[in-house]
Design a protein around this motif. Sequence first.
Motif, PDB file in Angstrom:
ATOM      1  N   ASP A 218       0.801  -1.224   0.000  1.00 13.88           N
ATOM      2  CA  ASP A 218       0.000   0.000   0.000  1.00 13.88           C
ATOM      3  C   ASP A 218       0.835   1.276   0.000  1.00 13.88           C
ATOM      4  OD1 ASP A 218      -2.501  -1.136  -0.202  1.00 13.88           O
ATOM      5  OD2 ASP A 218      -2.724  -1.375   1.960  1.00 13.88           O
ATOM      6  N   ASN A 219       2.129   1.157   0.187  1.00 12.61           N
ATOM      7  CA  ASN A 219       3.003   2.329   0.110  1.00 12.61           C
ATOM      8  C   ASN A 219       3.136   2.858  -1.316  1.00 12.61           C
ATOM      9  OD1 ASN A 219       3.985   2.743   2.854  1.00 12.61           O
ATOM     10  ND2 ASN A 219       4.963   0.748   2.607  1.00 12.61           N
ATOM     11  N   PHE A 220       2.734   2.083  -2.308  1.00 11.46           N
ATOM     12  CA  PHE A 220       3.019   2.424  -3.693  1.00 11.46           C
ATOM     13  C   PHE A 220       1.758   2.687  -4.496  1.00 11.46           C
ATOM     14  CE2 PHE A 220       6.346  -0.266  -2.016  1.00 11.46           C
ATOM     15  CZ  PHE A 220       7.454   0.552  -2.226  1.00 11.46           C
ATOM     16  N   ALA A 221       1.787   3.746  -5.292  1.00  9.01           N
ATOM     17  CA  ALA A 221       0.685   4.063  -6.189  1.00  9.01           C
ATOM     18  C   ALA A 221       0.653   3.092  -7.361  1.00  9.01           C
ATOM     19  CB  ALA A 221       0.829   5.494  -6.705  1.00  9.01           C
ATOM     20  N   LEU A 222       1.814   2.548  -7.699  1.00  6.76           N
ATOM     21  CA  LEU A 222       1.945   1.641  -8.834  1.00  6.76           C
ATOM     22  C   LEU A 222       2.921   0.531  -8.472  1.00  6.76           C
ATOM     23  CD1 LEU A 222       1.842   0.871 -11.946  1.00  6.76           C
ATOM     24  CD2 LEU A 222       3.707   2.519 -12.227  1.00  6.76           C
ATOM     25  N   ILE A 223       2.557  -0.692  -8.799  1.00 11.56           N
ATOM     26  CA  ILE A 223       3.476  -1.822  -8.697  1.00 11.56           C
ATOM     27  C   ILE A 223       3.525  -2.472 -10.069  1.00 11.56           C
ATOM     28  CG2 ILE A 223       3.957  -4.071  -7.667  1.00 11.56           C
ATOM     29  CD1 ILE A 223       2.532  -3.115  -5.133  1.00 11.56           C
ATOM     30  N   CYS A 224       4.741  -2.570 -10.618  1.00  7.20           N
ATOM     31  CA  CYS A 224       4.967  -3.215 -11.908  1.00  7.20           C
ATOM     32  C   CYS A 224       5.461  -4.633 -11.651  1.00  7.20           C
ATOM     33  CB  CYS A 224       6.024  -2.461 -12.705  1.00  7.20           C
ATOM     34  SG  CYS A 224       5.605  -0.735 -13.035  1.00  7.20           S
ATOM     35  N   ILE A 225       4.927  -5.568 -12.389  1.00  8.41           N
ATOM     36  CA  ILE A 225       5.333  -6.965 -12.261  1.00  8.41           C
ATOM     37  C   ILE A 225       5.882  -7.411 -13.609  1.00  8.41           C
ATOM     38  CG2 ILE A 225       4.566  -9.309 -11.783  1.00  8.41           C
ATOM     39  CD1 ILE A 225       2.400  -8.080  -9.965  1.00  8.41           C
ATOM     40  N   ASP A 226       7.114  -7.886 -13.589  1.00  8.64           N
ATOM     41  CA  ASP A 226       7.812  -8.241 -14.816  1.00  8.64           C
ATOM     42  C   ASP A 226       7.482  -9.656 -15.280  1.00  8.64           C
ATOM     43  OD1 ASP A 226       9.749  -7.806 -16.908  1.00  8.64           O
ATOM     44  OD2 ASP A 226      11.043  -9.208 -15.831  1.00  8.64           O
ATOM     45  N   PHE A 227       7.270  -9.778 -16.574  1.00  6.36           N
ATOM     46  CA  PHE A 227       7.122 -11.062 -17.245  1.00  6.36           C
ATOM     47  C   PHE A 227       8.329 -11.195 -18.178  1.00  6.36           C
ATOM     48  CE2 PHE A 227       2.932 -10.273 -15.729  1.00  6.36           C
ATOM     49  CZ  PHE A 227       2.354 -11.511 -15.542  1.00  6.36           C
ATOM     50  N   PRO A 228       9.374 -11.921 -17.747  1.00  7.34           N
ATOM     51  CA  PRO A 228      10.594 -11.985 -18.560  1.00  7.34           C
ATOM     52  C   PRO A 228      10.409 -12.737 -19.876  1.00  7.34           C
ATOM     53  CG  PRO A 228      10.757 -13.497 -16.714  1.00  7.34           C
ATOM     54  CD  PRO A 228       9.488 -12.695 -16.518  1.00  7.34           C
ATOM     55  N   LYS A 229       9.436 -13.642 -19.917  1.00 12.21           N
ATOM     56  CA  LYS A 229       9.106 -14.350 -21.154  1.00 12.21           C
ATOM     57  C   LYS A 229       7.646 -14.764 -21.097  1.00 12.21           C
ATOM     58  CE  LYS A 229      11.040 -18.641 -19.390  1.00 12.21           C
ATOM     59  NZ  LYS A 229      11.972 -19.709 -19.588  1.00 12.21           N
ATOM     60  N   PHE A 230       7.077 -14.976 -22.256  1.00 16.10           N
ATOM     61  CA  PHE A 230       5.662 -15.283 -22.392  1.00 16.10           C
ATOM     62  C   PHE A 230       5.228 -16.466 -21.522  1.00 16.10           C
ATOM     63  CE2 PHE A 230       2.359 -17.763 -24.615  1.00 16.10           C
ATOM     64  CZ  PHE A 230       1.336 -16.840 -24.604  1.00 16.10           C
ATOM     65  N   ALA A 231       6.047 -17.482 -21.440  1.00 18.89           N
ATOM     66  CA  ALA A 231       5.677 -18.716 -20.734  1.00 18.89           C
ATOM     67  C   ALA A 231       5.857 -18.645 -19.222  1.00 18.89           C
ATOM     68  CB  ALA A 231       6.491 -19.881 -21.281  1.00 18.89           C
ATOM     69  N   ASP A 232       6.340 -17.549 -18.692  1.00 21.76           N
ATOM     70  CA  ASP A 232       6.567 -17.405 -17.255  1.00 21.76           C
ATOM     71  C   ASP A 232       5.309 -16.848 -16.597  1.00 21.76           C
ATOM     72  OD1 ASP A 232       7.365 -16.741 -14.662  1.00 21.76           O
ATOM     73  OD2 ASP A 232       9.363 -16.129 -15.305  1.00 21.76           O
ATOM     74  N   GLY A 233       4.603 -17.682 -15.846  1.00 26.07           N
ATOM     75  CA  GLY A 233       3.327 -17.280 -15.259  1.00 26.07           C
ATOM     76  C   GLY A 233       3.381 -16.827 -13.815  1.00 26.07           C
ATOM     77  N   ARG A 234       4.569 -16.687 -13.255  1.00 27.94           N
ATOM     78  CA  ARG A 234       4.667 -16.296 -11.841  1.00 27.94           C
ATOM     79  C   ARG A 234       4.045 -14.937 -11.554  1.00 27.94           C
ATOM     80  NH1 ARG A 234      10.984 -17.422 -11.165  1.00 27.94           N
ATOM     81  NH2 ARG A 234      10.886 -16.630 -13.303  1.00 27.94           N
ATOM     82  N   GLY A 235       4.068 -14.037 -12.512  1.00 27.13           N
ATOM     83  CA  GLY A 235       3.490 -12.713 -12.318  1.00 27.13           C
ATOM     84  C   GLY A 235       1.990 -12.739 -12.074  1.00 27.13           C
ATOM     85  N   TYR A 236       1.302 -13.715 -12.647  1.00 22.89           N
ATOM     86  CA  TYR A 236      -0.132 -13.859 -12.412  1.00 22.89           C
ATOM     87  C   TYR A 236      -0.398 -14.133 -10.927  1.00 22.89           C
ATOM     88  CZ  TYR A 236      -0.732 -14.470 -17.481  1.00 22.89           C
ATOM     89  OH  TYR A 236      -0.748 -14.294 -18.836  1.00 22.89           O
ATOM     90  N   SER A 237       0.376 -15.044 -10.362  1.00 21.91           N
ATOM     91  CA  SER A 237       0.211 -15.379  -8.943  1.00 21.91           C
ATOM     92  C   SER A 237       0.548 -14.195  -8.059  1.00 21.91           C
ATOM     93  CB  SER A 237       1.104 -16.563  -8.571  1.00 21.91           C
ATOM     94  OG  SER A 237       0.746 -17.701  -9.317  1.00 21.91           O
ATOM     95  N   THR A 238       1.608 -13.483  -8.396  1.00 20.24           N
ATOM     96  CA  THR A 238       1.998 -12.315  -7.618  1.00 20.24           C
ATOM     97  C   THR A 238       0.895 -11.267  -7.619  1.00 20.24           C
ATOM     98  OG1 THR A 238       4.342 -12.703  -8.076  1.00 20.24           O
ATOM     99  CG2 THR A 238       3.718 -10.478  -7.403  1.00 20.24           C
ATOM    100  N   ALA A 239       0.318 -11.013  -8.784  1.00 19.37           N
ATOM    101  CA  ALA A 239      -0.759 -10.026  -8.886  1.00 19.37           C
ATOM    102  C   ALA A 239      -1.965 -10.442  -8.059  1.00 19.37           C
ATOM    103  CB  ALA A 239      -1.164  -9.839 -10.347  1.00 19.37           C
ATOM    104  N   ARG A 240      -2.351 -11.668  -8.188  1.00 19.36           N
ATOM    105  CA  ARG A 240      -3.546 -12.144  -7.478  1.00 19.36           C
ATOM    106  C   ARG A 240      -3.335 -12.088  -5.971  1.00 19.36           C
ATOM    107  NH1 ARG A 240      -8.116 -15.951  -9.784  1.00 19.36           N
ATOM    108  NH2 ARG A 240      -9.530 -15.618  -8.056  1.00 19.36           N
ATOM    109  N   LEU A 241      -2.156 -12.481  -5.509  1.00 15.41           N
ATOM    110  CA  LEU A 241      -1.869 -12.420  -4.073  1.00 15.41           C
ATOM    111  C   LEU A 241      -1.833 -10.988  -3.568  1.00 15.41           C
ATOM    112  CD1 LEU A 241       0.810 -15.235  -3.799  1.00 15.41           C
ATOM    113  CD2 LEU A 241      -1.471 -15.229  -2.757  1.00 15.41           C
ATOM    114  N   LEU A 242      -1.261 -10.079  -4.330  1.00 15.95           N
ATOM    115  CA  LEU A 242      -1.245  -8.675  -3.909  1.00 15.95           C
ATOM    116  C   LEU A 242      -2.671  -8.149  -3.749  1.00 15.95           C
ATOM    117  CD1 LEU A 242       1.692  -7.202  -6.015  1.00 15.95           C
ATOM    118  CD2 LEU A 242       1.570  -7.366  -3.520  1.00 15.95           C
ATOM    119  N   ARG A 243      -3.544  -8.514  -4.649  1.00  8.95           N
ATOM    120  CA  ARG A 243      -4.940  -8.051  -4.583  1.00  8.95           C
ATOM    121  C   ARG A 243      -5.714  -8.745  -3.467  1.00  8.95           C
ATOM    122  NH1 ARG A 243      -4.969  -3.354  -7.192  1.00  8.95           N
ATOM    123  NH2 ARG A 243      -4.746  -3.528  -9.435  1.00  8.95           N
ATOM    124  N   GLU A 244      -5.677 -10.067  -3.427  1.00 11.08           N
ATOM    125  CA  GLU A 244      -6.560 -10.809  -2.540  1.00 11.08           C
ATOM    126  C   GLU A 244      -6.005 -10.997  -1.132  1.00 11.08           C
ATOM    127  OE1 GLU A 244      -9.003 -13.381  -5.852  1.00 11.08           O
ATOM    128  OE2 GLU A 244      -7.294 -14.340  -4.884  1.00 11.08           O
TER     129      GLU A 244
END
Length: 167
Positions: A75-101
């Motif tokens: 919550d300290n940040f107005a924006l959080i960017c999550i990097d997808f180093p390659k198309f097949a790397d799905g870790r960013g999806y989990s990171t986003a969902r956990l940050l939200r939920e």
Amino acid sequence: MENLNKPTLLKDRQPVNDDPWHWVNDDQAVSDYAVISLSRWNDNKAALKAQAEAGKLALQLSSEETADQLADEADNFALICIDFPKFADGRGYSTARLLRERYGYNGELRSTGDVLVDQLFFMQRCGFTSFALRSDQDVDDALAAFATFSVCYQNDVNDPRPLHRRR
């Protein structure tokens, strides 16, 4: 033929031409609307806290960094960017969902890196609100991708109810 003058950033399903956010390396001065690394934040929290609280500091998470490393500090940040180093790397999806939920982050979540049109619909379902498209992606195709499916059986960040509860 690709139009190089078209924006490659989408926010809230709209092209953005005047985004103020910019990446700064760990050895550069931190100005307003800077996007910094998690390690820089961890090493300099006290000095950067006021800028973050003013909504003028963003964070970039690499694919190796997880939501729990940021946790309630998100919550300290107005924006959080999550990097997808390659198309097949799905870790960013989990990171986003956990940050939200799990951590209740309500700010802007931006996907960066190897972001393709094919991913946008699913990224949005995980909580992303802005998308830095790979330079070879067509903006019109990207905007159309948000309507790939009209109904989803599963719940998502935007509507936690499964389909049978939405009827």
